[in-house]
Structure formats: C-alpha cells, structure tokens
Design a protein around this motif. Structure first.
Motif, PDB file in Angstrom:
ATOM      1  N   GLU A  41     -16.615  40.444 -24.866  1.00 38.81           N
ATOM      2  CA  GLU A  41     -17.652  40.430 -25.895  1.00 38.81           C
ATOM      3  C   GLU A  41     -17.704  39.096 -26.640  1.00 38.81           C
ATOM      4  N   TYR A  62     -20.038  37.732 -22.421  1.00 40.28           N
ATOM      5  CA  TYR A  62     -21.410  38.193 -22.656  1.00 40.28           C
ATOM      6  C   TYR A  62     -22.287  37.136 -23.330  1.00 40.28           C
ATOM      7  N   ARG A  77     -22.276  45.943 -23.059  1.00 37.28           N
ATOM      8  CA  ARG A  77     -21.854  46.327 -24.411  1.00 37.28           C
ATOM      9  C   ARG A  77     -21.979  47.841 -24.613  1.00 37.28           C
ATOM     10  N   HIS A 133     -19.067  49.415 -22.985  1.00 40.98           N
ATOM     11  CA  HIS A 133     -17.876  49.243 -23.822  1.00 40.98           C
ATOM     12  C   HIS A 133     -17.891  50.215 -24.999  1.00 40.98           C
ATOM     13  N   ASN A 150     -19.922  44.539 -31.849  1.00 35.80           N
ATOM     14  CA  ASN A 150     -19.508  44.037 -30.540  1.00 35.80           C
ATOM     15  C   ASN A 150     -20.188  42.720 -30.181  1.00 35.80           C
ATOM     16  N   ARG A 151     -20.640  41.993 -31.194  1.00 32.63           N
ATOM     17  CA  ARG A 151     -21.264  40.690 -30.960  1.00 32.63           C
ATOM     18  C   ARG A 151     -20.601  39.638 -31.853  1.00 32.63           C
ATOM     19  N   GLU A 186     -17.493  40.442 -34.065  1.00 34.28           N
ATOM     20  CA  GLU A 186     -16.426  40.999 -33.237  1.00 34.28           C
ATOM     21  C   GLU A 186     -15.165  40.170 -33.405  1.00 34.28           C
TER      22      GLU A 186
END
Length: 200
Positions: free
Chosen positions: A56, A60, A79, A82, A162-163, A167
C-alpha cells in the motif's frame, strides 16, 4: 524461495506470498496443538500485515503513477482485497480462539482469498508495472518495499487508511504498541522458522 524472474520487485513480493503459504501450512500441520498453532497464526498475521502495508505504501502508488487509469483500477481492487483480509484477521484476533473450527474456517477463507489476490498480482499487476519501471526502478521499489515492512504493525488494523501518507503514519504509530503486545504472545522459534522453510 529461489528467484527465477531476476526482477527485484516481483521477487520481493512473490517471496512474501510464498512465506505466507509456508506459515499457513505450518498452522494446518499442527492441527490439534492450539499452542503451536497460535505461534504460526501470529507469524502469518504479522507477515500479512507487513506485506499489505509495504504494497500500500510502495507498490500501489507506483501502479497508479505508471499504469494510468488501469493502474488506478488495479490498485483499488487490490486495496479492496486487503481490506477484506484485514477485517477477517481482526475478527480472528479479537473474537476467536485458535483451535476452534470457526477459527480454522475463517483463516482458510482468508488464505483462499489471498491465493486469488496474490496470483492476480503475480500474473497481471507486477508484470505490467515492472515492464514500465524497468530493472533500476524495480530494484529501487524492492528496496523501499522491504524497508517499509520494518515499520509495519504486527496486527491487522482494518480501520486504518490504506493510502499514503496516512497508511505510513498510522503504521508507524501503531507499530510500537503492537510490539509491546507481541511481547506477551507466543511466536515460532528460529528453529521452527527454519524447519518451515525446509532448511537445516
């Protein structure tokens, strides 16, 4: 885990996938021994959490940068995969007990989902990405991926963003607390880890 692609990023990610499978195999192998299974469950969940954060933070965003709309679509699908896994692992850790049929079934569900997700990354995402970033870009990304895992939490945090950069920050903030919690949990010994990898 011999590397055959000679692509550093692909190999780093695929090697992690293989470790997950090895740890799960050890969990299954010790059915009926909940204390031993707990060690392998801890190791597996830790590896999944570290791996997810590494992807992540590093992989990504690179997919989004170098693969355009297709990269954004693939990264968002990854994502979502995940997130599914994090939520299930959180349930395992907070609501279930190792050695029960319910725990075994939910962990199997997680691993089945991860197999499909990992296969998709290895067969589609990573070949597309590594073709765009070349060997030097792959080498740099593999190094960043490995470094990011050192700061990742050891437990699933499904409510964490998750970005990047969130994150990264949440991972750094959660990691020290997780490390303290881990002191009170059991983990496989070095010998057990070597045995799981088929080494003497």
């Amino acid at each position: 885990m011999a590397s055959i692609t000679k692509n550093p990023l692909f190999d780093a990610v695929a090697d992690d996938h293989q470790e997950m499978y090895e740890y799960y195999d050890q969990f299954v192998k010790h059915n009926g021994q909940p204390e031993v299974q707990q060690k392998w469950a801890n190791q597996l969940i830790w590896e999944i959490a570290r791996h997810a954060v590494g992807e992540e933070i590093v992989v990504y965003p690179l997919m989004e940068k170098y693969l355009g709309e297709e990269g954004l679509k693939l990264a968002n699908e990854d994502r979502a995969d995940h997130q599914f896994v994090k939520e299930k692992l959180y349930t395992l850790e907070s609501d279930m007990k190792v050695g029960t049929p319910e725990y075994d079934q939910l962990l199997k569900t997680v691993m089945d989902h991860l197999h499909r997700h990992n296969d998709s990354e290895e067969q589609k995402d990573l070949p597309l990405l590594t073709a765009k970033i070349g060997h030097e870009g792959s080498l740099s990304a593999a190094s960043q991926f490995k470094k990011s895992k050192k700061f990742a939490p050891t437990h699933a945090h499904p409510m964490a963003p998750n970005r990047p950069p969130f994150e990264t920050l949440v991972g750094f903030m959660a990691a020290p607390v997780d490390k303290l919690i881990d002191l009170f949990e059991s983990w496989p010994s070095e010998e057990e880890m070597k045995e799981a990898k088929g080494k003497d």
